[in-house]
Write an enzyme that holds these catalytic residues in place. Structure first.
Site, PDB file in Angstrom:
ATOM      1  N   SER A  72       2.108  -8.366  -5.845  1.00 51.47           N
ATOM      2  CA  SER A  72       2.657  -7.027  -6.041  1.00 51.47           C
ATOM      3  C   SER A  72       2.689  -6.645  -7.522  1.00 51.47           C
ATOM      4  O   SER A  72       2.760  -7.504  -8.404  1.00 51.47           O
ATOM      5  CB  SER A  72       4.078  -6.956  -5.482  1.00 51.47           C
ATOM      6  OG  SER A  72       4.103  -7.307  -4.125  1.00 51.47           O
TER       7      SER A  72
HETATM    8  N1  SAH Z   1       5.332 -11.963  -2.764  1.00 53.00           N
HETATM    9  C1  SAH Z   1       3.899 -12.092  -2.953  1.00 53.00           C
HETATM   10  C2  SAH Z   1       3.120 -10.892  -2.443  1.00 53.00           C
HETATM   11  C3  SAH Z   1       2.686 -11.182  -1.090  1.00 53.00           C
HETATM   12  S1  SAH Z   1       1.525 -10.152  -0.309  1.00 53.00           S
HETATM   13  C4  SAH Z   1       3.566 -12.362  -4.406  1.00 53.00           C
HETATM   14  O1  SAH Z   1       4.467 -12.349  -5.248  1.00 53.00           O
HETATM   15  O2  SAH Z   1       2.398 -12.643  -4.682  1.00 53.00           O
HETATM   16  C5  SAH Z   1       2.104 -10.385   1.335  1.00 53.00           C
HETATM   17  C6  SAH Z   1       1.893 -11.758   1.939  1.00 53.00           C
HETATM   18  O3  SAH Z   1       2.534 -11.744   3.208  1.00 53.00           O
HETATM   19  C7  SAH Z   1       0.447 -12.122   2.190  1.00 53.00           C
HETATM   20  O4  SAH Z   1       0.147 -13.324   1.544  1.00 53.00           O
HETATM   21  C8  SAH Z   1       0.379 -12.278   3.723  1.00 53.00           C
HETATM   22  O5  SAH Z   1      -0.501 -13.300   4.155  1.00 53.00           O
HETATM   23  C9  SAH Z   1       1.810 -12.598   4.066  1.00 53.00           C
HETATM   24  N2  SAH Z   1       2.243 -12.322   5.437  1.00 53.00           N
HETATM   25  C10 SAH Z   1       1.926 -11.287   6.244  1.00 53.00           C
HETATM   26  N3  SAH Z   1       2.579 -11.386   7.412  1.00 53.00           N
HETATM   27  C11 SAH Z   1       3.331 -12.527   7.363  1.00 53.00           C
HETATM   28  C12 SAH Z   1       4.236 -13.186   8.264  1.00 53.00           C
HETATM   29  N4  SAH Z   1       4.518 -12.721   9.472  1.00 53.00           N
HETATM   30  N5  SAH Z   1       4.829 -14.333   7.849  1.00 53.00           N
HETATM   31  C13 SAH Z   1       4.578 -14.846   6.625  1.00 53.00           C
HETATM   32  N6  SAH Z   1       3.730 -14.272   5.737  1.00 53.00           N
HETATM   33  C14 SAH Z   1       3.122 -13.131   6.101  1.00 53.00           C
END
Ligand code: SAH
Length: 225
Positions: A72
């Site tokens: 993000s």
């Molecule tokens: N907080 C992260 C940004 C993550 S982007 C950072 O600082 O980099 C969102 C992430 O959520 C992705 O990696 C995706 O694979 C994950 N995601 C999507 N649905 C999910 C679920 N049900 N459980 C766990 N992770 C999930």
């Protein structure tokens, strides 16, 4: 001499960029939580992105981290953590570890971070980063975060880093009275960032913060894959 833990070595030569990030991107947009700003000054964001985009690590936007996922924008991380208002003794759950950056920033603000990622490859990389930086109050699990982390619930705070169609009922149930949940809810392109509080009597209040754009939350209480 053995090579130093690369956190302390490489973090210093990017400290000026972090200071700029905080002063130009976060403070002018209204981020006030001193602990959040301090943590973002310290955590080496460039070590959480793939080498090919390292030069852009402190830019004012999200970046691709592989597997169709993103880290993000710094401002969004700061905003979510400010809404979450973590206290030093809190135990916090994050859904969507991704690069691990938000969990890393959060881990400097709170006692323990539990973070769940559905893609094993991203979870493994995040885990390796936490180990290299000696951030030892973060536990990473691979799985569907919409089901929460029953063995460690309830939580003082829950932060969801992916866009949900609705607030997963399981996550509400895993909030302590007085707890906070920060979650983007909407369609696959745009969501409203919500702050949900659980009242001492068990009821909930909801506030809308901003319109945001997250990758989809995929899982049993999220979107279909
Ligand atoms: N907080 C992260 C940004 C993550 S982007 C950072 O600082 O980099 C969102 C992430 O959520 C992705 O990696 C995706 O694979 C994950 N995601 C999507 N649905 C999910 C679920 N049900 N459980 C766990 N992770 C999930």
């Amino acid at each position: 001499m053995t090579p130093l833990n690369h956190g302390s070595l490489t973090s210093d030569n990017r400290a000026a960029e972090r200071k700029q990030m905080v002063e130009k991107q976060l403070v002018p947009r209204g981020i006030k939580n001193e602990a959040v700003l301090k943590s973002m000054l310290r955590v080496p964001r460039h070590l959480f992105v793939p080498d090919r985009v390292q030069a852009f690590a402190y830019h004012d936007g999200p970046l691709h981290i592989g597997e169709g996922q993103t880290i993000s924008q710094p401002y969004i991380v700061a905003l979510m953590l400010e809404l979450l208002a973590p206290a030093p003794a809190d135990r916090v759950l994050e859904i969507g570890t991704g690069s691990g950056y938000a969990a890393a920033v959060l881990s400097r603000l709170t006692a323990m971070v539990y973070t769940i990622e559905r893609l094993a490859n991203l979870a493994d990389k995040a885990r390796a980063r936490f180990r290299a930086l000696k951030y030892d109050n973060i536990e990473v699990r691979v799985g569907d975060g919409t089901r929460g982390w029953p063995g460690e619930a309830p939580f003082d705070g829950i932060i969801v880093s992916a866009g949900a169609p609705v607030i997963p009922r399981t996550l509400r149930e895993q909030m302590k009275p007085g707890g906070r949940l920060v979650i983007p809810v909407g369609d696959k392109n745009h969501q409203e960032l919500l702050l949900v509080r659980r009242k001492p009597d068990g009821g909930f209040t909801e506030e809308i913060s901003e319109v945001v754009c997250f990758v989809p939350l995929i899982g049993q209480e999220g979107w279909d894959s």
